[in-house]
Structures are given as structure tokens and as C-alpha cells.
Design a protein around this motif. Structure first.
Motif, PDB file in Angstrom:
ATOM      1  N   ILE A   1       0.879  -1.231  -0.045  1.00  0.00           N
ATOM      2  CA  ILE A   1      -0.131   0.139   0.160  1.00  0.00           C
ATOM      3  C   ILE A   1       0.926   1.247  -0.112  1.00  0.00           C
ATOM      4  O   ILE A   1       0.419   2.257   0.280  1.00  0.00           O
ATOM      5  N   SER A   2       1.986   1.039  -0.534  1.00  0.00           N
ATOM      6  CA  SER A   2       3.015   2.279  -0.301  1.00  0.00           C
ATOM      7  C   SER A   2       2.785   3.398  -1.441  1.00  0.00           C
ATOM      8  O   SER A   2       1.948   3.244  -2.423  1.00  0.00           O
ATOM      9  N   HIS A   3       3.088   4.569  -1.005  1.00  0.00           N
ATOM     10  CA  HIS A   3       2.911   5.742  -1.855  1.00  0.00           C
ATOM     11  C   HIS A   3       1.392   6.063  -1.866  1.00  0.00           C
ATOM     12  O   HIS A   3       0.889   6.415  -3.025  1.00  0.00           O
ATOM     13  N   ASN A   4       0.963   6.248  -0.876  1.00  0.00           N
ATOM     14  CA  ASN A   4      -0.514   6.557  -0.871  1.00  0.00           C
ATOM     15  C   ASN A   4      -0.619   7.706   0.438  1.00  0.00           C
ATOM     16  O   ASN A   4       0.495   8.188   0.777  1.00  0.00           O
ATOM     17  N   LYS A   5      -1.935   7.910   0.737  1.00  0.00           N
ATOM     18  CA  LYS A   5      -2.116   8.823   2.045  1.00  0.00           C
ATOM     19  C   LYS A   5      -2.684   8.355   3.122  1.00  0.00           C
ATOM     20  O   LYS A   5      -3.711   8.683   3.684  1.00  0.00           O
ATOM     21  N   ILE A   6      -2.537   7.049   3.182  1.00  0.00           N
ATOM     22  CA  ILE A   6      -3.404   6.113   4.156  1.00  0.00           C
ATOM     23  C   ILE A   6      -2.710   6.444   5.552  1.00  0.00           C
ATOM     24  O   ILE A   6      -1.510   6.323   6.047  1.00  0.00           O
ATOM     25  N   THR A   7      -3.638   6.687   6.447  1.00  0.00           N
ATOM     26  CA  THR A   7      -3.400   6.767   7.641  1.00  0.00           C
ATOM     27  C   THR A   7      -3.996   5.673   8.693  1.00  0.00           C
ATOM     28  O   THR A   7      -3.685   5.367  10.010  1.00  0.00           O
TER      29      THR A   7
ATOM     30  N   ILE B   1       3.862  -3.946   2.783  1.00  0.00           N
ATOM     31  CA  ILE B   1       4.825  -2.744   2.351  1.00  0.00           C
ATOM     32  C   ILE B   1       3.926  -1.319   2.332  1.00  0.00           C
ATOM     33  O   ILE B   1       2.862  -1.253   1.510  1.00  0.00           O
ATOM     34  N   ALA B   2       4.481  -0.513   3.651  1.00  0.00           N
ATOM     35  CA  ALA B   2       3.616   0.712   3.453  1.00  0.00           C
ATOM     36  C   ALA B   2       4.386   2.062   3.426  1.00  0.00           C
ATOM     37  O   ALA B   2       4.064   3.141   4.226  1.00  0.00           O
ATOM     38  N   ASP B   3       5.535   2.137   2.711  1.00  0.00           N
ATOM     39  CA  ASP B   3       6.230   3.136   2.709  1.00  0.00           C
ATOM     40  C   ASP B   3       5.679   4.289   2.077  1.00  0.00           C
ATOM     41  O   ASP B   3       4.688   4.240   1.338  1.00  0.00           O
ATOM     42  N   LYS B   4       6.083   5.654   2.228  1.00  0.00           N
ATOM     43  CA  LYS B   4       5.588   6.794   2.173  1.00  0.00           C
ATOM     44  C   LYS B   4       4.224   6.824   2.052  1.00  0.00           C
ATOM     45  O   LYS B   4       3.375   7.408   1.162  1.00  0.00           O
TER      46      LYS B   4
END
Length: 253
Positions: free
Chosen positions: A81-87, A102-105
Motif C-alpha cells: 500500500i506504499s506511496h498513498n495517503k493512508i493513515t 509494504i507501507a512506505d511513503k
């Protein structure tokens, strides 16, 4: 996203059209070696059935879509889920088989806690917004007690050459995290050595750490109630270590 291209790799979901295509996500700006991803407790990640891998990278998502959870959560083992705006990471609780995340960026902070993921072995949170290790790392340990590969590079709470941290700050950060995860094989871009694990246990074993958080002026009791910067913990540890004899150990990173 090119809907006409087909290649071997991860299942990629086109959120705008709600159908599947096969593609390989181009993971850029990740300051960790790719061989960390390939390794897993069950062998090579490349040998896993491709139907257990899913990427939602670069989709400008603020959350994991409900339709995705309903369709894939029961069998996905690798999720990007990397390179998103997830919080909000709560929907991950439905991914019972998840072993790699994978949750980078993403703008993930120390206030974003993972739900229980006992099967998770690999977690990448590079270049997120985690600014405080305590008590976040303790919560992470409760959620993911079997982590073997953890990457936190580029976060304010992870001092390194990437964000101006000194070698000593990096070493203290590294030992603290290692002390929380007995099964950890890799932290950031390097293997965890036996010397590091032994020193981590010596420095951060429960009786010692309890002195850091004991009530009164001699401890850091506020740590148990609020998130603080790593620098606060680092300064306290430095002060206490000055009054103790330190062993000479090979802790070269």
C-alpha cells in the motif's frame, strides 16, 4: 496505469475501473536493499503463488477500499500500500494471512497503530511520519510479535544518515528496537547480529528500562502516558549509562 500491459508480477488493482491487471510496481525511493523482501521464513517470496500478492501502490488512496477488503483479505499474504495517503490501518485486521506489508511513503505517525497481525513477518514503513518510538514500538510488538524484517528508514524516530542522525543516536535506536523483537533478523538495511541482540537485552531488559519510567524526578514517568521524541529517551539512557560500567562489545553496524 497502463491497462493494456501484462507482465509477471504482483496483482495490481485499478481503483478507478475496479478490475484486475497484472503488472510489476516500480518501487522507487526506497532506501533499503531489495533482497530483504525476497527473504521470508517460508522461503523465497518469489516462490509464493502470485494470487496471494496484491499491490495498491501509487493509487492516491486515503484508506483501503472496502471492496478490496471483501475481495482479497481472506487469502492475501503480501500487500503493498506504499506511496498513498493512508493513515488508518484498521482494515488490515481482516487480512488474517498477511505475512508481508509494504507501507512506505504514507503519512503514518506514532498514533497509527496496526491491528493484531500475528502472521506478519516483514514490515516496511520507510519514509513515513513516525516521530516517537515510545510507546509506539511496544504497541507494534503487541500487534506483530513475530516480525523478522522491519524497515523504518527515513522516519524522524529512526536517526540515521538519511535525516542527520549521529552514529550513536542510530546505535541507541537500533538496540532499543532490537530489544523489543526477539525474532528480528533484519532492521532497516542491515542484519541483526548476535552482539547487537545481547547488548540490546543488557541495556533494555525490564529492570533497567523500568528505571527510565519510574515515578519521580529520577525517571521518565511521563513516557507511560504520552509519546515523546527518541531524543528524550536517548538522553536519559546516556545519563544512566554514564553511571554504569559498559562492556566492550563488537557492535559495528
Amino acid at each position: 496505469m497502463d491497462n493494456g500491459s501484462v507482465d509477471d508480477g504482483l496483482i495490481s488493482v485499478d481503483i478507478s475501473r475496479d478490475f484486475l491487471v497484472d503488472s510489476v510496481t516500480n518501487m522507487t525511493d526506497v532506501p533499503v536493499p531489495p533482497d530483504l523482501l525476497i527473504q521470508s521464513s517460508n522461503g523465497s517470496a518469489e516462490s509464493e503463488d502470485e494470487s496471494t500478492k496484491l499491490t495498491l501502490a501509487y493509487e492516491t488512496l486515503y484508506e483501503i477500499p472496502k471492496t478490496i477488503v471483501e475481495r482479497f483479505s481472506d487469502h492475501i499474504r503480501y500487500l503493498d500500500i506504499s506511496h498513498n495517503k493512508i493513515t488508518n490501518l484498521d482494515p488490515l485486521v481482516y487480512f488474517k494471512q498477511l505475512t508481508s506489508l509494504i507501507a512506505d511513503k504514507n503519512p503514518i505517525t506514532e498514533n497509527c497503530f496496526l491491528p493484531p497481525l500475528p502472521q506478519l513477518k516483514l514490515l516496511w514503513l520507510n519514509n513515513c511520519k513516525v516521530a516517537s518510538l515510545y510507546p509506539w514500538v511496544g504497541k507494534l510488538k503487541e500487534s506483530c510479535p513475530n516480525l523478522q524484517h522491519l524497515c523504518l528508514m527515513g522516519n524522524p524516530a529512526a536517526p540515521s544518515y538519511l535525516n542527520g542522525g549521529t552514529f550513536y543516536e542510530y546505535l541507541q535506536y537500533r538496540l532499543f528496537v532490537v530489544s523489543q523483537f526477539p525474532s528480528l533478523h533484519h532492521l532497516d538495511d542491515r542484519k541483526v547480529t548476535e552482539d547487537q541482540r545481547s547488548e540490546a537485552q543488557r541495556l533494555y531488559k525490564r529492570p533497567f528500562f523500568e528505571r527510565l519510567v519510574k515515578p519521580g524526578p529520577g525517571g521518565l514517568s511521563q513516557l507511560v502516558h504520552t509519546s515523546v521524541t527518541w531524543n528524550s529517551v536517548h538522553n536519559k539512557v546516556t545519563s544512566m549509562l554514564g553511571r554504569e560500567k559498559r562492556d566492550n562489545r563488537n557492535l559495528l553496524i
